[in-house]
Design a protein around this motif. Structure first.
Motif, PDB file in Angstrom:
ATOM      1  N   THR A   1      56.176  51.503  -9.228  1.00 41.11           N
ATOM      2  CA  THR A   1      55.904  50.754 -10.451  1.00 41.11           C
ATOM      3  C   THR A   1      55.591  51.601 -11.699  1.00 41.11           C
ATOM      4  O   THR A   1      55.262  51.027 -12.741  1.00 41.11           O
ATOM      5  CB  THR A   1      54.739  49.756 -10.218  1.00 41.11           C
ATOM      6  N   HIS A   2      55.707  52.932 -11.621  1.00 41.52           N
ATOM      7  CA  HIS A   2      55.500  53.761 -12.836  1.00 41.52           C
ATOM      8  C   HIS A   2      55.803  55.213 -12.501  1.00 41.52           C
ATOM      9  O   HIS A   2      55.108  55.833 -11.703  1.00 41.52           O
ATOM     10  CB  HIS A   2      54.067  53.552 -13.356  1.00 41.52           C
ATOM     11  N   TRP A   3      56.877  55.743 -13.083  1.00 38.92           N
ATOM     12  CA  TRP A   3      57.314  57.096 -12.709  1.00 38.92           C
ATOM     13  C   TRP A   3      58.057  57.716 -13.890  1.00 38.92           C
ATOM     14  O   TRP A   3      59.046  57.149 -14.367  1.00 38.92           O
ATOM     15  CB  TRP A   3      58.240  56.994 -11.496  1.00 38.92           C
ATOM     16  N   HIS A   4      57.571  58.846 -14.346  1.00 40.24           N
ATOM     17  CA  HIS A   4      58.264  59.587 -15.413  1.00 40.24           C
ATOM     18  C   HIS A   4      59.366  60.402 -14.747  1.00 40.24           C
ATOM     19  O   HIS A   4      59.161  61.562 -14.391  1.00 40.24           O
ATOM     20  CB  HIS A   4      57.276  60.459 -16.175  1.00 40.24           C
ATOM     21  N   MET A   5      60.520  59.775 -14.589  1.00 41.26           N
ATOM     22  CA  MET A   5      61.543  60.396 -13.731  1.00 41.26           C
ATOM     23  C   MET A   5      62.129  61.659 -14.336  1.00 41.26           C
ATOM     24  O   MET A   5      62.574  62.547 -13.608  1.00 41.26           O
ATOM     25  CB  MET A   5      62.612  59.366 -13.370  1.00 41.26           C
TER      26      MET A   5
ATOM     27  N   VAL B   1      51.483  50.456 -20.423  1.00 42.33           N
ATOM     28  CA  VAL B   1      50.632  51.390 -21.165  1.00 42.33           C
ATOM     29  C   VAL B   1      49.678  52.117 -20.219  1.00 42.33           C
ATOM     30  O   VAL B   1      49.193  51.529 -19.254  1.00 42.33           O
ATOM     31  CB  VAL B   1      49.859  50.648 -22.284  1.00 42.33           C
ATOM     32  N   HIS B   2      49.436  53.407 -20.481  1.00 41.70           N
ATOM     33  CA  HIS B   2      48.437  54.148 -19.715  1.00 41.70           C
ATOM     34  C   HIS B   2      47.040  53.828 -20.250  1.00 41.70           C
ATOM     35  O   HIS B   2      46.855  53.717 -21.459  1.00 41.70           O
ATOM     36  CB  HIS B   2      48.658  55.659 -19.844  1.00 41.70           C
ATOM     37  N   ALA B   3      46.084  53.733 -19.347  1.00 39.15           N
ATOM     38  CA  ALA B   3      44.674  53.631 -19.752  1.00 39.15           C
ATOM     39  C   ALA B   3      43.933  54.696 -18.960  1.00 39.15           C
ATOM     40  O   ALA B   3      43.328  54.422 -17.928  1.00 39.15           O
ATOM     41  CB  ALA B   3      44.129  52.244 -19.465  1.00 39.15           C
TER      42      ALA B   3
ATOM     43  N   ILE C   1      48.288  51.155 -16.633  1.00 35.86           N
ATOM     44  CA  ILE C   1      48.419  52.215 -15.624  1.00 35.86           C
ATOM     45  C   ILE C   1      47.094  52.969 -15.455  1.00 35.86           C
ATOM     46  O   ILE C   1      46.428  53.282 -16.447  1.00 35.86           O
ATOM     47  CB  ILE C   1      49.535  53.194 -16.046  1.00 35.86           C
ATOM     48  N   HIS C   2      46.776  53.286 -14.227  1.00 37.90           N
ATOM     49  CA  HIS C   2      45.581  54.029 -13.792  1.00 37.90           C
ATOM     50  C   HIS C   2      44.324  53.148 -13.863  1.00 37.90           C
ATOM     51  O   HIS C   2      43.828  52.723 -12.831  1.00 37.90           O
ATOM     52  CB  HIS C   2      45.355  55.327 -14.583  1.00 37.90           C
ATOM     53  N   ALA C   3      43.792  52.954 -15.085  1.00 40.84           N
ATOM     54  CA  ALA C   3      42.586  52.123 -15.242  1.00 40.84           C
ATOM     55  C   ALA C   3      41.482  52.543 -14.277  1.00 40.84           C
ATOM     56  O   ALA C   3      40.788  51.707 -13.706  1.00 40.84           O
ATOM     57  CB  ALA C   3      42.943  50.635 -15.064  1.00 40.84           C
TER      58      ALA C   3
ATOM     59  N   VAL D   1      54.366  56.570  -8.286  1.00 37.42           N
ATOM     60  CA  VAL D   1      54.518  58.019  -8.112  1.00 37.42           C
ATOM     61  C   VAL D   1      53.948  58.757  -9.321  1.00 37.42           C
ATOM     62  O   VAL D   1      53.342  59.812  -9.188  1.00 37.42           O
ATOM     63  CB  VAL D   1      56.016  58.368  -7.926  1.00 37.42           C
ATOM     64  N   ASP D   2      54.186  58.233 -10.518  1.00 34.73           N
ATOM     65  CA  ASP D   2      53.759  58.806 -11.803  1.00 34.73           C
ATOM     66  C   ASP D   2      54.588  60.037 -12.156  1.00 34.73           C
ATOM     67  O   ASP D   2      55.487  59.956 -12.989  1.00 34.73           O
ATOM     68  CB  ASP D   2      52.255  59.109 -11.794  1.00 34.73           C
ATOM     69  N   THR D   3      54.284  61.169 -11.556  1.00 32.18           N
ATOM     70  CA  THR D   3      55.044  62.374 -11.914  1.00 32.18           C
ATOM     71  C   THR D   3      54.997  63.376 -10.781  1.00 32.18           C
ATOM     72  O   THR D   3      53.913  63.738 -10.315  1.00 32.18           O
ATOM     73  CB  THR D   3      54.505  63.022 -13.201  1.00 32.18           C
TER      74      THR D   3
END
Ligand SMILES: [Zn+2]
Length: 473
Positions: free
Chosen positions: A101-105, A259-261, A285-287, A336-338
């Protein structure tokens, strides 16, 4: 040197021949649909597998899954499937494809490059190398990430693209997603180093949306906004006027926002709530720094949360408060994120970390059951992206995104408790078969349409040239 496309085709045909008794006669339409290198969406039936529907039907031992033209036709025991080719499922767990659900590919080119000194940490590394990217680097990184995703049993990714230095960067990134055949949300963002007083290229975002049919790979890829919001990153904070303009444009276009938090204090989510930036169309994201009031604001707005334990742990954002979000009935997805921080894109390890962290936080062996974690990686992840009507469970009428995990591998034997086996013991190498939208993209442990050796070689060459351009060693 051989043409990789012909290699892939030969291998795929070999895989088809291995499908079993029905052979190729019943496979019309299976190999290579439109001359784009992807296998076609044919018809087949997986027989005699342990099927985890992740739906009301529950687990079905010794069951079948019948797929035709990208759709799940039926799930159950002893299905009548006409002359459909058979994929032998004995010894396999069949479950929905994993939903990321969130990955800087684009970061896949920077695998394991977050160093041990402040100046080589993740944010300066992504900034300095990101600024030196050429459009082909976006293609190389995203293609490598997509290949690893398919290898790992991930059938849907949320590609959070925050290095769009011009329209051709987005175009090359999207090309890699299309060629891989993976399901995706592509979220359009800023460039690394973009001045904080400027909106992103909103005209290009609107143009892409108008033109989306050409990008969407028959509906496999959706468009979103990778929103900078009020979080501060490596390049400093973004002016409120700029981030508001980005947000308002996406809302007006009907594009979901993410959005990242990750600020090192609570307050970001409170600010989002106060200024009307939360809603069903928003993913946070994260929170990891979140107050009870902020959890209530997220829950009340219908926003979802994406947790990526391996970046949160590695960079020191803290422990994901998974149980707090679930208790508030906030849709939660895993990510995964990065791989610049996480190293790999192993969703099985991510599930295991989420369970272990939550149980440890609660000092309770029973806090987060394995099956609940598996839901987060399938149906709940799909729900968090607004895609649960199409994917995330094995149910007639849904798109055919599913994987087969070989339980006879040494790290998975013996067959005991399937949800626990997947969360605690399984690894990407155990993923025997991956099917996205009815296309077989991995079979008998090998990708069918992507040449991983070629992809790794070209990505390595791209990274070497990139480091040279950036002067980054
Ligand atoms: Zn991120």
């Amino acid at each position: 040197m051989e043409n990789p496309a012909s290699n892939a085709r030969r291998e795929f045909l070999g895989n088809l021949a291995a499908l079993g008794a029905a052979g190729l006669a019943g496979c019309s339409g299976l190999p290579f649909g439109r001359g784009d290198g992807l296998p076609g969406r044919g018809e087949f039936v997986i027989r005699d597998a342990y099927v985890m529907t992740m739906d009301a039907a529950g687990d079905l031992p010794g069951a079948d899954v019948h797929v035709r033209n990208g759709v799940i036709v039926a799930v159950g025991r002893d299905l009548q499937a006409g002359g459909a080719p058979v994929i032998v499922g004995r010894g396999m767990i069949v479950l929905p494809g994993l939903v990321e659900t969130h990955w800087h590919m684009w970061n896949a080119l920077l695998r394991s490059m977050s160093g041990d000194k402040r100046e080589h940490g993740y944010f300066p590394t992504a900034l300095n190398l990101g600024k030196a990217y050429v459009p082909d680097d976006m293609y190389q990184g995203t293609r490598l990430g997509a290949a690893e995703a398919i290898h790992s049993g991930i059938t849907t990714v949320h590609d959070w693209c925050h290095n769009i230095r011009g329209p051709e960067y987005a175009a090359e990134n999207l090309r890699a997603l299309r060629e891989a055949g993976i399901r995706a949300r592509f979220s359009y963002g800023a460039a690394q180093g973009q001045p904080g007083d400027q909106p992103i290229d909103l005209a290009d975002l609107a143009r892409l949306q108008r033109d989306w049919k050409a990008q969407s790979n028959d509906g496999l890829i959706a468009l979103g906004l990778a929103w900078r919001g009020p979080s501060t990153g490596a390049t400093g904070s973004v002016a409120a006027a700029a981030y508001r303009k980005d947000f308002d444009t996406a809302r007006a276009l009907g594009i979901p926002v993410s959005v990242h938090a990750n600020n090192r204090a609570t307050g970001t989510i409170a600010l989002l709530a106060r200024d009307g930036f939360l809603g069903k169309d928003v993913q946070v994201i994260h929170a990891t720094w979140v107050s009870p009031e902020e959890i209530a604001a997220l829950a009340g707005s219908g926003a979802s949360v994406s947790l990526s334990p391996y970046s949160e742990l590695r960079i020191g954002f803290g422990f994901p408060p998974t149980g707090d979000f679930l208790a508030a009935r906030i849709p939660v997805g895993l990510s995964v994120d990065t791989t610049a921080l996480s190293g790999n894109a192993d969703m099985f390890a991510i599930m295991k970390a989420i369970q272990n962290i939550e149980n440890s936080r609660a000092r309770d062996e029973f806090k987060l059951p394995a099956r609940r974690v598996l839901e987060l990686a399938t149906i709940e992840g799909a729900r968090s992206l607004g895609m649960d009507d199409r994917i995330g469970s094995l149910k007639p009428g849904k798109r055919a995104d599913l994987i087969m995990v070989n339980t006879r591998e040494v790290n998975l034997a013996v067959f005991s408790e399937p949800a626990h086996m997947l969360v605690e013991a399984a690894q990407p190498a155990n993923v025997d078969t991956v099917i996205v939208d009815g296309r077989i993209l991995k079979r008998r442990g090998k990708l069918t349409s992507l040449d991983t050796e070629q992809i790794a070689g070209e990505a390595s060459a791209a990274l070497a040239a990139l480091r040279k351009r950036a002067g980054w060693w």
